[in-house]
Design a protein around this motif. Structure first.
Motif, PDB file in Angstrom:
ATOM      1  N   LYS A 157      86.652  39.208  49.643  1.00 17.03           N
ATOM      2  CA  LYS A 157      85.818  40.401  49.693  1.00 17.03           C
ATOM      3  C   LYS A 157      85.062  40.545  48.373  1.00 17.03           C
ATOM      4  CE  LYS A 157      89.011  42.763  52.824  1.00 17.03           C
ATOM      5  NZ  LYS A 157      89.910  43.927  53.002  1.00 17.03           N
ATOM      6  N   VAL A 158      83.752  40.731  48.489  1.00 19.74           N
ATOM      7  CA  VAL A 158      82.905  40.785  47.303  1.00 19.74           C
ATOM      8  C   VAL A 158      83.347  41.894  46.367  1.00 19.74           C
ATOM      9  CG1 VAL A 158      80.552  41.206  46.503  1.00 19.74           C
ATOM     10  CG2 VAL A 158      80.937  39.788  48.520  1.00 19.74           C
ATOM     11  N   LEU A 159      83.754  43.036  46.899  1.00 19.08           N
ATOM     12  CA  LEU A 159      84.047  44.200  46.067  1.00 19.08           C
ATOM     13  C   LEU A 159      85.454  44.195  45.473  1.00 19.08           C
ATOM     14  CD1 LEU A 159      82.329  47.066  48.098  1.00 19.08           C
ATOM     15  CD2 LEU A 159      81.454  45.800  46.131  1.00 19.08           C
ATOM     16  N   ASP A 160      86.270  43.178  45.801  1.00 20.02           N
ATOM     17  CA  ASP A 160      87.613  43.115  45.218  1.00 20.02           C
ATOM     18  C   ASP A 160      87.560  43.046  43.695  1.00 20.02           C
ATOM     19  OD1 ASP A 160      88.826  43.299  47.642  1.00 20.02           O
ATOM     20  OD2 ASP A 160      89.292  41.172  47.836  1.00 20.02           O
ATOM     21  N   GLY A 161      86.600  42.281  43.175  1.00 20.79           N
ATOM     22  CA  GLY A 161      86.455  42.181  41.726  1.00 20.79           C
ATOM     23  C   GLY A 161      86.090  43.510  41.099  1.00 20.79           C
TER      24      GLY A 161
ATOM     25  N   LEU B  53      88.378  45.478  38.322  1.00 14.40           N
ATOM     26  CA  LEU B  53      87.839  45.821  37.009  1.00 14.40           C
ATOM     27  C   LEU B  53      87.838  47.333  36.785  1.00 14.40           C
ATOM     28  CD1 LEU B  53      86.566  44.527  34.484  1.00 14.40           C
ATOM     29  CD2 LEU B  53      84.335  44.866  35.533  1.00 14.40           C
ATOM     30  N   ARG B  54      87.605  48.103  37.835  1.00 14.27           N
ATOM     31  CA  ARG B  54      87.564  49.553  37.709  1.00 14.27           C
ATOM     32  C   ARG B  54      88.906  50.113  37.246  1.00 14.27           C
ATOM     33  NH1 ARG B  54      86.247  52.505  43.147  1.00 14.27           N
ATOM     34  NH2 ARG B  54      88.382  51.761  43.535  1.00 14.27           N
ATOM     35  N   LYS B  55      89.994  49.443  37.605  1.00 15.81           N
ATOM     36  CA  LYS B  55      91.329  49.911  37.235  1.00 15.81           C
ATOM     37  C   LYS B  55      91.755  49.441  35.846  1.00 15.81           C
ATOM     38  CE  LYS B  55      92.865  49.917  42.069  1.00 15.81           C
ATOM     39  NZ  LYS B  55      93.792  49.297  43.056  1.00 15.81           N
ATOM     40  N   HIS B  56      90.987  48.538  35.245  1.00 14.08           N
ATOM     41  CA  HIS B  56      91.376  47.980  33.949  1.00 14.08           C
ATOM     42  C   HIS B  56      90.485  48.575  32.860  1.00 14.08           C
ATOM     43  CE1 HIS B  56      92.596  45.226  30.832  1.00 14.08           C
ATOM     44  NE2 HIS B  56      93.514  44.736  31.636  1.00 14.08           N
ATOM     45  N   ARG B  57      91.044  49.520  32.114  1.00 19.28           N
ATOM     46  CA  ARG B  57      90.248  50.309  31.175  1.00 19.28           C
ATOM     47  C   ARG B  57      89.607  49.468  30.080  1.00 19.28           C
ATOM     48  NH1 ARG B  57      92.197  54.444  26.762  1.00 19.28           N
ATOM     49  NH2 ARG B  57      90.432  55.890  26.642  1.00 19.28           N
ATOM     50  N   LEU B  58      90.363  48.532  29.513  1.00 16.89           N
ATOM     51  CA  LEU B  58      89.842  47.729  28.411  1.00 16.89           C
ATOM     52  C   LEU B  58      88.695  46.824  28.870  1.00 16.89           C
ATOM     53  CD1 LEU B  58      89.840  46.568  25.560  1.00 16.89           C
ATOM     54  CD2 LEU B  58      91.675  45.017  26.272  1.00 16.89           C
TER      55      LEU B  58
ATOM     56  N   ARG C 168      86.889  47.062  31.488  1.00 15.83           N
ATOM     57  CA  ARG C 168      85.761  47.882  31.921  1.00 15.83           C
ATOM     58  C   ARG C 168      84.919  48.328  30.720  1.00 15.83           C
ATOM     59  NH1 ARG C 168      88.516  51.630  34.203  1.00 15.83           N
ATOM     60  NH2 ARG C 168      88.238  53.295  32.659  1.00 15.83           N
ATOM     61  N   ALA C 169      85.594  48.727  29.644  1.00 22.01           N
ATOM     62  CA  ALA C 169      84.872  49.136  28.436  1.00 22.01           C
ATOM     63  C   ALA C 169      84.116  47.964  27.823  1.00 22.01           C
ATOM     64  CB  ALA C 169      85.853  49.723  27.422  1.00 22.01           C
ATOM     65  N   LEU C 170      84.731  46.777  27.809  1.00 24.78           N
ATOM     66  CA  LEU C 170      84.060  45.597  27.263  1.00 24.78           C
ATOM     67  C   LEU C 170      82.826  45.233  28.087  1.00 24.78           C
ATOM     68  CD1 LEU C 170      87.087  43.303  26.308  1.00 24.78           C
ATOM     69  CD2 LEU C 170      85.700  44.742  24.798  1.00 24.78           C
ATOM     70  N   ALA C 171      82.927  45.375  29.414  1.00 21.31           N
ATOM     71  CA  ALA C 171      81.780  45.071  30.268  1.00 21.31           C
ATOM     72  C   ALA C 171      80.627  46.032  29.997  1.00 21.31           C
ATOM     73  CB  ALA C 171      82.188  45.134  31.738  1.00 21.31           C
ATOM     74  N   LEU C 172      80.938  47.316  29.843  1.00 26.02           N
ATOM     75  CA  LEU C 172      79.883  48.295  29.571  1.00 26.02           C
ATOM     76  C   LEU C 172      79.268  48.067  28.189  1.00 26.02           C
ATOM     77  CD1 LEU C 172      81.580  51.482  31.054  1.00 26.02           C
ATOM     78  CD2 LEU C 172      79.693  50.155  32.038  1.00 26.02           C
ATOM     79  N   LEU C 173      80.122  47.732  27.218  1.00 25.94           N
ATOM     80  CA  LEU C 173      79.606  47.409  25.883  1.00 25.94           C
ATOM     81  C   LEU C 173      78.688  46.194  25.934  1.00 25.94           C
ATOM     82  CD1 LEU C 173      82.433  47.820  23.219  1.00 25.94           C
ATOM     83  CD2 LEU C 173      80.139  48.804  23.156  1.00 25.94           C
ATOM     84  N   LEU C 174      79.104  45.188  26.698  1.00 29.70           N
ATOM     85  CA  LEU C 174      78.268  44.000  26.838  1.00 29.70           C
ATOM     86  C   LEU C 174      76.916  44.361  27.440  1.00 29.70           C
ATOM     87  CD1 LEU C 174      77.876  40.917  26.720  1.00 29.70           C
ATOM     88  CD2 LEU C 174      78.949  40.792  28.982  1.00 29.70           C
TER      89      LEU C 174
END
Length: 401
Positions: free
Chosen positions: A197-201, A205-210, A212-218
């Motif tokens: 399922k495409v949205l599994d990733g 990621l939504r449940k992993h705070r660190l 998720r923050a790194l992705a937004l910073l990137l």
């Protein structure tokens, strides 16, 4: 690198050859674009088209990478890129190049990059033990930087001055050779027990705070990177009044810093820990971008580019290793795709914004604006990063294995 397995070394050689061709292309494409138009908005549009696929195709690519044999996807993608660049070389030879043509071909190549880069990063844990991931990622970064930034750009600039078609022909050949090497990697089909399922990733990621923050910073930092660098070729040729050859040399200067970062990453992370190294890299890059806008000459600009290359490599290697260690292999392609969607999806907007800023306020303005935004993003993310550093449960993440 001798301590890494033979299959990894084959991947490394493919990466190096492909990166050399990409470096030649990286210098030649903007030089070709400014022969068609010197409007900053047009140059930024070509750059934006290269990265737009990360916004449109990342989720799909992640699903595909987790469903199919990754090495096979990689060599087939490289073969398609060889055909695309071959078409561009033919169009250059016949004088049929225009801004719309460059936009379409840049988008096509960028689309291939989405699938190839996701697969390349996802396949690494299949080839290398987890306790060697920092070393393998560092070696990959060095191979990419040497080709894409150190050797490729000066060669691309030189070839472009000799004949406009030459750099694109060289890039096409590099894709073919890399595809031949990748075709010899062992096939490792990942077949999940249930439908991918495409949205599994995205859910993971939504449940992993660190992460998720790194992705937004990137995302913010790549937006800012394109905000400044989309019109770098005009900064060099117009504001500093330098030639096409110097443009390639300056890109090579950035590579020197990147190579140094790749060589010292293991020791640096062992001393500081992953997340502290990230904090340093983010803070330094914010200051560097502010300084780049005020560079009075090529030497100063080259120095800033080198420092930026160093800290960018630190960020790339550390964040890749964190994801590879923390994300389950069966989900890694989809999580990487969401991470790249958040992290690279804003790059087209950054390029377009940089072009508009440069057109309206001057070619130097995008860099200090990008630096200030980078700094504000780091301040906003500090609580999450500091809590991750201080939490006892993250000790396995913040230290090199």
């Amino acid at each position: 690198m001798r301590t890494l397995p033979r299959t990894y070394r084959r991947l490394w050689w493919a990466t190096g050859i492909d990166s050399l061709g990409n470096g030649v292309f990286t210098a030649a494409l903007p030089l070709l674009a400014v022969t068609v138009s010197r409007d900053a908005r047009d140059i930024a549009l070509v750059s934006a088209a290269t990265y737009l696929p990360w916004l449109l195709l990342s989720l799909t690519a992640g699903s595909v990478v987790d469903r199919v044999d990754r090495p096979t996807l990689m060599w087939r993608t490289q073969t398609l890129q060889a055909l695309i660049v071959g078409v561009l070389a033919a169009l250059v030879a016949t004088g049929a190049v225009s801004v719309p043509v460059l936009v379409v071909l840049a988008f096509a190549l960028g689309s291939c990059d989405v699938f190839y880069d996701n697969a390349a990063q996802t396949v690494l844990p299949d080839l290398v033990a987890k306790n060697r991931l920092h070393q393998a990622n560092g070696s990959q970064q060095v191979a990419m930087i040497v080709g894409r930034q150190f050797l490729g750009p000066p060669l691309g600039s030189l070839l472009f001055t000799l004949a406009w078609t030459l750099p694109f022909a060289v890039d096409a050949v590099s894709f073919v050779v890399a595809a031949m090497l990748l075709a010899r990697l062992p096939k490792r089909r990942h077949a999940p027990s249930e439908r991918v399922k495409v949205l599994d990733g995205l859910r993971w990621l939504r449940k992993h705070r660190l992460l998720r923050a790194l992705a937004l910073l990137l995302g913010i930092n790549t937006f800012c990177g394109q905000l400044g660098n989309a019109t770098l070729v005009l900064f060099v040729t117009d504001a500093l009044q330098l030639g096409a050859g110097v443009f390639g040399v300056l890109l090579a200067g950035a590579a020197l810093g990147g190579i140094a970062g790749g060589l010292v990453i293991t020791r640096l992370v062992a001393r500081l820990g992953d997340l502290r190294a990230l904090l340093v890299s983010l803070a330094v890059n914010a200051l560097v971008f502010i300084g780049m806008g005020f560079s009075p000459n090529a030497v100063v600009l080259g120095g800033f580019l080198a420092v930026s290359g160093f800290v960018t490599t630190i960020w790339n290697v550390v964040t890749a290793g964190v994801r590879q260690r923390m994300v389950p292999s069966a989900l890694l392609g989809r999580v990487n795709s969401v991470y790249r969607l958040l992290g690279w999806g804003l790059m087209p907007l950054g390029a377009l914004s940089g072009g508009l800023l440069a057109h309206r306020f001057g070619i130097r303005v995008p860099y200090p604006v990008a630096g200030v935004v980078r700094g504000l993003a780091l301040v906003a993310a500090l609580p999450v990063l500091r809590s991750a550093i201080e939490a006892p449960t993250t000790s396995s993440v913040t230290r090199s294995p």
